[in-house]
Scaffold this active site. Structure first.
Site, PDB file in Angstrom:
ATOM      1  NE  ARG A  71      -2.520  -1.091   3.463  1.00 39.62           N
ATOM      2  CZ  ARG A  71      -1.996  -0.338   4.410  1.00 39.62           C
ATOM      3  NH1 ARG A  71      -2.001   0.987   4.275  1.00 39.62           N
ATOM      4  NH2 ARG A  71      -1.483  -0.862   5.495  1.00 39.62           N
ATOM      5  CE1 TYR A 199       0.124  -5.620  -2.097  1.00 35.41           C
ATOM      6  CE2 TYR A 199      -0.959  -3.726  -1.122  1.00 35.41           C
ATOM      7  CZ  TYR A 199      -0.449  -5.003  -1.011  1.00 35.41           C
ATOM      8  OH  TYR A 199      -0.543  -5.666   0.184  1.00 35.41           O
ATOM      9  CE  LYS A 208      -6.310  -3.307   4.368  1.00 28.50           C
ATOM     10  NZ  LYS A 208      -6.554  -3.919   5.686  1.00 28.50           N
ATOM     11  CG  HIS A 228      -7.084  -2.729   9.975  1.00 31.54           C
ATOM     12  ND1 HIS A 228      -5.760  -2.388  10.150  1.00 31.54           N
ATOM     13  CD2 HIS A 228      -7.087  -3.673   9.010  1.00 31.54           C
ATOM     14  CE1 HIS A 228      -5.017  -3.097   9.317  1.00 31.54           C
ATOM     15  NE2 HIS A 228      -5.793  -3.881   8.625  1.00 31.54           N
ATOM     16  CB  SER A 250      -0.759  -3.821   7.720  1.00 31.92           C
ATOM     17  OG  SER A 250      -1.818  -2.938   7.487  1.00 31.92           O
ATOM     18  CB  CYS A 252       0.784  -6.576  13.901  1.00 34.62           C
ATOM     19  SG  CYS A 252       1.882  -5.194  13.585  1.00 34.62           S
ATOM     20  CG  ASP A 277      -7.542  -6.990   6.816  1.00 33.15           C
ATOM     21  OD1 ASP A 277      -6.678  -6.684   7.652  1.00 33.15           O
ATOM     22  OD2 ASP A 277      -7.716  -6.357   5.767  1.00 33.15           O
ATOM     23  NE  ARG A 353      -0.115  -8.491   2.063  1.00 34.71           N
ATOM     24  CZ  ARG A 353      -0.841  -7.868   3.014  1.00 34.71           C
ATOM     25  NH1 ARG A 353      -2.018  -8.312   3.359  1.00 34.71           N
ATOM     26  NH2 ARG A 353      -0.347  -6.814   3.624  1.00 34.71           N
ATOM     27  NE  ARG A 384       5.375  -6.423  13.353  1.00 38.02           N
ATOM     28  CZ  ARG A 384       5.740  -7.669  13.070  1.00 38.02           C
ATOM     29  NH1 ARG A 384       6.930  -8.100  13.420  1.00 38.02           N
ATOM     30  NH2 ARG A 384       4.946  -8.471  12.409  1.00 38.02           N
TER      31      ARG A 384
HETATM   32  C1  OXD Z   1      -3.178  -4.351   5.008  1.00 31.76           C
HETATM   33  C2  OXD Z   1      -3.858  -5.472   4.340  1.00 31.76           C
HETATM   34  O1  OXD Z   1      -2.237  -3.790   4.449  1.00 31.76           O
HETATM   35  O2  OXD Z   1      -4.714  -6.097   4.973  1.00 31.76           O
HETATM   36  O3  OXD Z   1      -3.575  -4.014   6.129  1.00 31.76           O
HETATM   37  O4  OXD Z   1      -3.569  -5.752   3.165  1.00 31.76           O
HETATM   38 MN    MN Z   2      -5.260  -5.120   6.840  1.00 29.66          MN
END
Ligand code: OXD
Ligand code: MN
Length: 565
Positions: A71, A199, A208, A228, A250, A252, A277, A353, A384
């Site tokens: 991202r 992406y 998102k 999230h 993301s 974590c 997610d 991914r 984290r």
């Molecule tokens: C992120 C995803 O970047 O879930 O949070 O792809």
């Molecule tokens: Mn995410």
């Protein structure tokens, strides 16, 4: 342009909107997807050599450009009339001006290509909380991901024709020029435009862009939360069921926690997946319920293996699209931590991914299909942090839970192009995903809590604390069941806890964490000076907001006082 038959299907309003964009982007044809086009898209991508057929059954590899493999927060914008409505944590643009610029970029961008119209439902089809949208894209890989991650169906069109509000997304690959990469949200208009990227988080607009940024804006207006968070249903040996949700930034460990496997120490415990997610939380009869807007997982491949996550390994061994993973001579996908006997030809991107349908996951919760969703009994925030934060603690109240959520900072990861491995403020793990002013979001959380008669308890977890040598102290992954168990017993009032200035920590003399006492002492150590520094840093961060809620400032004062005394 659309055919007569297509116009009939789409209705006049939607057809007009689509034709407007087609006039600008100039595709050679328009195709409406209704959900059963996966094979067709895969064939096309294979023929054009954009997809590699892997040795695993029905699995494929797609590669995005190395500079377009995560991202881009710097290219992500909220376009509202007033800058203040986007708030200090978002990039803001004037909607009129950026629209003009985007339409210039979109001009003829689909020439010679097919424009796919992707109508979709987010959330269980019959749920009163579900939402509809239509996305346009000229990218077969993006369309293929949408077919897995959202419910692509004609039914969405029917709902739109009946007058339901919908989100309209426009994605065009353009030349993948990073200098002209824009992911722009128009929350007031329910619109998204994304260009020069393919992406996942930038281009798969249901994820998102719709499920979080646009949805969070709607959620504030309508009195719910778009978060999230992953969510699971945990069933204990007494067959009691608990709903747990968790917000981590993301990369974590949301997907790992969502698909955790109770090992032999946890005989007769079961964990069922609701979401890995994103969840939408609504209040019903004074309780909090979560639905998953998505239908698939776009999970992190790197580090996933039989030892760390055998549940996910089983799921992604077939019918999966891999993005930017490595490759072996044998045409198996490969990434760090995965065993192979074959020669490794190519390494994986750290943000590689997998895209897989959630329906393929063997332990899916029945509440995934429930129109009202899963009742949430505990909310976890986590990040984290190599220092400071203990393995787990329970906050004293909803307000203090919200405060700790607002204070969340995390070491940044490869999920984002910019600022890799820095400590960054990421309130509720939502900083990159909120479609409006974050001060208002904090207030919205406080208000939402007031509606709940049966409030979920709020906990904070940290799997990432390190020792002097820099090694992780806690083993994480499936061992996190110990923490889940403590959280459940705590929520039921079954275990005692030790009161500390930040909240309740486990009495680890009484509660088994499967670990030696010296290590636990380190994991639960409270460093007073470091905490005071954390609070003062939080205060600095909060000072960027004009209307930071007074309740939270007061709670922070109290927290500091407790830590000092
Ligand atoms: C992120 C995803 O970047 O879930 O949070 O792809
Ligand atoms: Mn995410």
């Amino acid at each position: 342009m659309l055919t007569k038959k297509q116009i009939e299907l789409l209705g006049e309003n939607l057809s007009k909107k689509i034709e407007n964009i087609a006039r600008i982007t100039n595709p050679k044809e328009i195709k409406i997807l209704i959900g059963n086009e996966k094979e067709f898209l895969i064939e096309k991508l294979l023929k054009e050599k954009r997809l590699v057929k892997l040795k695993w059954k029905n699995c494929y590899l797609y590669r995005t450009k190395p500079y377009d493999a995560a991202r881009s927060e710097a290219s992500t914008y909220i376009a509202t009339k007033k800058k203040e409505d986007a708030g200090p944590t978002n990039n803001w643009l004037d909607p009129k001006r950026i629209r003009k610029k985007l339409f210039k970029i979109l001009k003829n961008s689909m020439k010679g290509k097919t424009m796919y119209v992707v109508p979709y439902i987010l959330g269980p089809e019959k749920s009163p909380y579900s939402k509809v949208g239509v996305m346009l894209t000229d990218n077969e890989y993006v369309a293929l991901n949408e077919l897995i991650l959202a419910k692509v169906t004609k039914k969405a069109i029917l709902r739109i024709k009946k007058g339901e509000d919908f989100v309209f997304g426009i994605h065009s690959t353009c030349k993948l020029d990073p200098k002209n990469r824009y992911i722009v949200h128009f929350p007031g208009k329910n619109e998204i435009i994304s260009v020069n990227t393919e992406y996942g988080g930038n281009a798969i607009l249901t994820k998102k862009c719709h499920s979080l940024r646009i949805a969070s804006f709607q959620a504030r207006k309508e009195g719910w939360l778009a978060e999230h968070m992953m969510a699971i249903q945990v069933i204990n040996p007494e067959k009691e069921s608990f709903g747990i949700s968790a917000a981590f930034p993301s990369m974590c460990g949301k997907t790992n926690l969502a698909t955790i496997k109770p090992e032999k120490e946890f005989k007769n415990w079961k964990v069922k997946l609701l979401s890995d997610d994103i969840i939408w939380i609504h209040e019903k009869e004074g309780k909090a319920y979560a639905i998953n807007p998505e239908y698939g997982m776009f999970g992190v491949a790197n580090g996933t293996n039989e030892k760390t996550n055998s549940n996910i390994m089983k799921t992604i061994k077939q019918d999966t699209i891999f993005t930017n993973v490595g490759l072996t001579k044998n045409l198996e996908p490969w990434w760090d931590g995965l065993e192979t006997k074959s020669k490794i030809l190519e390494k994986a991107n750290p943000n590689s991914r997998f895209t897989v349908s959630i329906l393929k996951y063997q332990n899916l919760s029945k509440y995934f299909f429930d129109p009202f969703g899963l009742k949430i009994d505990a909310i976890l925030f986590g990040s984290r942090r190599k220092e400071l934060f203990p393995l787990v603690f329970e906050t004293f109240s909803w307000e203090e839970g919200v405060l700790f959520g607002a204070m969340l900072r995390s070491e940044t990861t490869a999920a984002v192009i910019e600022n890799y491995k820095q400590l960054k403020n990421d309130p509720m793990a939502m900083r990159p995903f909120l479609g409006y002013n974050m001060a208002k979001y904090f207030l919205h959380w406080l208000k939402f809590g007031k509606k709940l008669k049966e409030k979920p308890r709020i906990f904070f977890v940290n799997w990432f604390r390190r020792d002097e040598k820099g090694n992780f102290i806690w083993p994480g992954f499936n061992k996190n069941m110990y923490v889940i168990k403590w959280i459940i017993e705590r929520s039921k009032g079954k275990v005692n806890a030790i009161k500390t200035p930040i909240g309740f920590i486990p009495n680890y003399d009484e509660f088994d964490f499967g670990m030696e006492k010296e290590k636990l002492e380190k994991l639960f150590e409270i460093d007073k000076e470091a905490w005071l520094k954390e609070f003062s840093d939080a205060r600095k961060f909060f000072s960027i907001f004009q209307n930071f809620p007074k309740v939270l400032s007061k709670k922070l004062d109290e927290l500091e006082e407790r830590m000092k005394s």
